[in-house]
Design an enzyme around this catalytic site. Structure first.
Site, mmCIF file in Angstrom:
data_model
loop_
_atom_site.group_PDB
_atom_site.id
_atom_site.type_symbol
_atom_site.label_atom_id
_atom_site.label_comp_id
_atom_site.label_asym_id
_atom_site.label_seq_id
_atom_site.Cartn_x
_atom_site.Cartn_y
_atom_site.Cartn_z
ATOM 1 N N ARG A 233 19.865 -108.466 1.411
ATOM 2 C CA ARG A 233 18.741 -108.626 0.485
ATOM 3 C C ARG A 233 19.218 -108.423 -0.952
ATOM 4 O O ARG A 233 20.276 -107.849 -1.201
ATOM 5 C CB ARG A 233 17.617 -107.641 0.800
ATOM 6 C CG ARG A 233 17.971 -106.167 0.614
ATOM 7 C CD ARG A 233 16.785 -105.277 0.966
ATOM 8 N NE ARG A 233 16.992 -103.891 0.624
ATOM 9 C CZ ARG A 233 17.316 -102.928 1.499
ATOM 10 N NH1 ARG A 233 17.474 -103.240 2.775
ATOM 11 N NH2 ARG A 233 17.457 -101.681 1.104
ATOM 12 N N GLN A 235 17.411 -107.827 -5.157
ATOM 13 C CA GLN A 235 16.375 -107.074 -5.854
ATOM 14 C C GLN A 235 15.864 -107.952 -6.989
ATOM 15 O O GLN A 235 16.406 -109.042 -7.233
ATOM 16 C CB GLN A 235 16.912 -105.735 -6.381
ATOM 17 C CG GLN A 235 16.652 -104.562 -5.460
ATOM 18 C CD GLN A 235 16.878 -103.211 -6.115
ATOM 19 O OE1 GLN A 235 17.678 -103.062 -7.033
ATOM 20 N NE2 GLN A 235 16.168 -102.201 -5.636
ATOM 21 N N ARG A 300 16.348 -100.790 8.558
ATOM 22 C CA ARG A 300 17.338 -100.714 7.484
ATOM 23 C C ARG A 300 18.319 -99.584 7.804
ATOM 24 O O ARG A 300 17.890 -98.455 8.045
ATOM 25 C CB ARG A 300 16.648 -100.429 6.150
ATOM 26 C CG ARG A 300 15.729 -101.536 5.648
ATOM 27 C CD ARG A 300 14.830 -101.025 4.537
ATOM 28 N NE ARG A 300 13.961 -99.960 5.013
ATOM 29 C CZ ARG A 300 13.548 -98.922 4.275
ATOM 30 N NH1 ARG A 300 13.920 -98.806 3.020
ATOM 31 N NH2 ARG A 300 12.764 -97.990 4.787
ATOM 32 N N ASP A 336 9.372 -100.213 -3.152
ATOM 33 C CA ASP A 336 9.391 -99.697 -1.785
ATOM 34 C C ASP A 336 8.993 -98.222 -1.801
ATOM 35 O O ASP A 336 9.793 -97.393 -2.142
ATOM 36 C CB ASP A 336 10.764 -99.897 -1.131
ATOM 37 C CG ASP A 336 11.943 -99.538 -2.052
ATOM 38 O OD1 ASP A 336 11.767 -99.384 -3.277
ATOM 39 O OD2 ASP A 336 13.054 -99.413 -1.518
ATOM 40 N N GLU A 539 12.980 -89.904 -11.797
ATOM 41 C CA GLU A 539 12.861 -91.341 -11.551
ATOM 42 C C GLU A 539 11.448 -91.866 -11.733
ATOM 43 O O GLU A 539 11.252 -93.052 -12.000
ATOM 44 C CB GLU A 539 13.338 -91.682 -10.131
ATOM 45 C CG GLU A 539 12.479 -91.111 -9.019
ATOM 46 C CD GLU A 539 12.875 -91.626 -7.643
ATOM 47 O OE1 GLU A 539 13.583 -92.645 -7.567
ATOM 48 O OE2 GLU A 539 12.466 -91.018 -6.648
ATOM 49 N N GLU A 554 10.372 -92.083 0.498
ATOM 50 C CA GLU A 554 11.261 -91.611 1.559
ATOM 51 C C GLU A 554 12.133 -90.438 1.126
ATOM 52 O O GLU A 554 12.644 -89.712 1.969
ATOM 53 C CB GLU A 554 12.169 -92.759 2.011
ATOM 54 C CG GLU A 554 11.428 -93.936 2.623
ATOM 55 C CD GLU A 554 12.365 -95.103 2.875
ATOM 56 O OE1 GLU A 554 12.966 -95.134 3.961
ATOM 57 O OE2 GLU A 554 12.501 -95.966 1.998
#
Length: 586
Positions: A233, A235, A300, A336, A539, A554
């Protein structure tokens, strides 16, 4: 660069894409899958065993077991692992497992070394000239100094023995996002670069782009991150924005020439095959748009325990595979995870990312086309610029026709008609398919010149933003849905603040610029207060409370560092400055 080569590439792309679509074919439900590697398959077994043995421990990090590197060759290590003593239920005794890991693996992250950036100086000449407040300047210099903490390069062993590592060898040093990340990431790097440019660190910015160009050349697309398990994948496609921002500062024509063919290659990746969808409007117009679509239908590897647990109640094997694809595609989006991708915000298994045409992805692709035009003109490739001018006009029209809602004053994601996985390459537009929930992404088109140059449009969108409920005490909320997912309320993210603010500023509207500065001041105050309290940049931010960092997702521990947060703070201070008498903090 040879123009004839570029034209051949473009014509091949245009005709092959049209032929595929006009055939009436649909993407198979299962879609493509990038094969896994033997090393990765083995590390997933180790990860699963680690979770059985140690999963109850506080702060257990399943990604770390996929990021470990082997001390010996794979076949020998796997043989030893298979021969470990096991209890009746198949689990390995704790001490045996710890001993095995210590003997046969190097710690996660040990193959990525701290690197001193070649162009870092403690206080660059011309650093943030509009910042007049000495307290703010002192903090900005501390944020600037964080680039040293985040600068990394692979160990020589990664280059000598890549088969022992999931870390991919790169030609240049990079900047990692933050404390929990052990590799370069794609879309984070745009805001890292914006911060590096404010810090006058042009060579470090170019090194990041060189690495992303290498990944694009090697794998056919820019990877989510520089790990083996990210080859399935990408981004959000912001590489052209990185190249163009560097070019505007340095006027390095050779750098632009090197990047241009790769950017054309990335455009093809996002506008053909499974990523491409045609929508027919009521006037029989056909609009080609793009969606996120990962080449993966399994858990994943870096989050396999989480994905398997989420899919535990899905009994049908095909539906489970599709769920895994939807999750990986959401990871490709960078969001996500978010209720934006879910049919039911309270049920994670209703993830349906591939059934959605996202506003922001198509805006990034319009930006890619416009950047290619500008870089082509700068390097004398006028034929390329002409071809992409046609493509950009078509995408601009598609964005207006499919996403824009004049009654609401926003651009809304478009949900494809319900046909299991939204895989049809051709659909008829229906207004009812627009997702009219409030998301910060609804306002990302403001970032593009073609939209923020329309003053009437900007003022309509600005009013919609102000009444949307998204503008909060400490910045712009990602959504109004408090789902527990990190890309939902009450979290605010630096990239979304920056794109919306930059669009408002560039519009030329005094009202829009005033709103942009207000959002910026709130964001900077909250980031400063959180930094002052924790000693770290985070973040994400809780926009309900000034000085509170965000949660959810997560990650066991909120990530610090933090690349794009640093970059946006520096970019905001470069744009707006900070007067002597303005208060700092909450």
């Amino acid at each position: 660069m040879d123009s004839s080569l570029v034209i051949v590439v473009l014509l091949t792309f245009l005709f092959s894409s049209q032929a595929y679509v006009s055939s009436g074919m649909e993407v198979p439900q299962r879609g493509p899958v990038v094969p896994t590697t033997p090393l990765l398959a083995f590390l997933e077994r180790v990860q699963e065993t680690a979770f059985q043995v140690l999963g109850g421990e506080r702060g257990f990090d399943f990604k770390s077991y996929i990021d470990m590197s082997l001390k010996f060759n794979l076949s020998h290590t796997q043989k030893v692992f298979d021969e470990l003593p096991r209890r009746a239920n198949g689990s390995v005794p704790v001490q045996e497992f710890r001993r095995f890991v210590a003997q046969y693996f190097d710690d996660a992250g040990s193959d990525l070394l701290v690197h001193e950036p070649v162009d870092f100086v403690a206080e660059p000449d011309g650093f943030l000239p509009k910042v007049k407040n000495q307290k703010v300047r002192a903090w900005a210099l501390e944020v600037h100094s964080l680039w040293k903490n985040l600068s990394r390069k692979e160990s020589d062993e990664v280059h000598k023995h890549p088969e022992l590592h999931t870390l991919l060898p790169l030609p240049e040093p990079s900047i990692v996002p933050g404390s929990g990340y052990r590799e370069l990431y794609y879309w984070d790097s745009y805001w890292v670069i914006r911060g590096l440019l404010a810090s006058k660190m042009y060579e470090t910015a170019k090194s990041i782009v060189t690495n992303l160009l290498y990944l694009l050349d090697t794998y056919g697309h820019v990877l989510n991150g520089a790990r083996v398990y990210y080859t399935n994948r990408s981004q959000p496609p912001l590489l052209s924005s990185m190249v163009y921002e560097i070019y505007k500062r340095t006027h390095d024509t050779e750098f632009a020439e090197k990047a241009l063919p790769a950017l054309i290659k990335e455009h093809r990746f996002w506008t053909s095959g499974e990523h491409n969808v045609n929508v027919h409007d009521a006037k029989a117009g056909k609009h080609s748009l793009s969606r996120y679509y990962a080449m993966w239908n399994k858990p994943r590897p870096e989050s396999a325990i989480f994905d398997k647990d989420s899919a535990a109640n899905i009994s049908n094997a095909s539906e489970k595979q599709q769920f895994y694809r939807e999750v990986a595609s959401a990871a490709e989006s960078g969001w996500d995870f978010s209720s934006r991708w879910m049919r039911n915000a309270s049920d994670f298994t209703t993830m349906s990312t591939t059934s959605i045409l996202p506003v922001d992805l198509n805006v990034y692709l319009l930006k890619l086309e416009l950047d290619i035009i500008n870089l082509a003109h700068a390097t004398g490739e006028d034929t390329v610029a002409e071809i992409f001018s046609k493509l950009s006009r078509a995408r601009e029209e598609a964005i207006r026709c499919v996403f824009w809602n004049p009654q609401k004053g926003q651009w809304f994601d478009y949900r494809l008609h319900d046909n299991n996985d939204g895989s049809s390459h051709s659909q008829a537009w229906k207004g009812s398919q627009q997702n009219q929930n409030a998301f910060a992404s609804n306002f990302i088109p403001l970032w593009i010149d073609l939209f923020h140059s329309d003053t009437t449009l900007v003022e309509q969108v600005m009013q919609s933003l102000e009444t949307s409920g998204l503008v909060r005490t400490a910045g712009i909320a990602t959504s109004l849905e408090n789902s527990g997912q990190q890309w939902d309320f009450p979290n605010g993210w630096a990239p979304l603040q920056h794109m919306i603010v930059e669009g408002l500023v560039r519009s030329g509207s005094h009202k829009a610029k005033s709103l942009a500065e207000e959002i910026t001041v709130r964001w900077i105050n909250s980031n400063y207060a959180a930094y002052n309290k924790t000693g770290k940049m985070h973040e994400k931010t809780d926009v309900e409370t000034c000085g509170q960092f965000g949660g959810g997702g997560e990650s066991v521990v909120p990530q610090t560092g933090f690349g794009w947060s640093n970059g946006v703070v520096l970019a905001f201070l470069e744009e707006f400055g900070w007067p002597h008498d303005r208060k700092l903090g909450c």
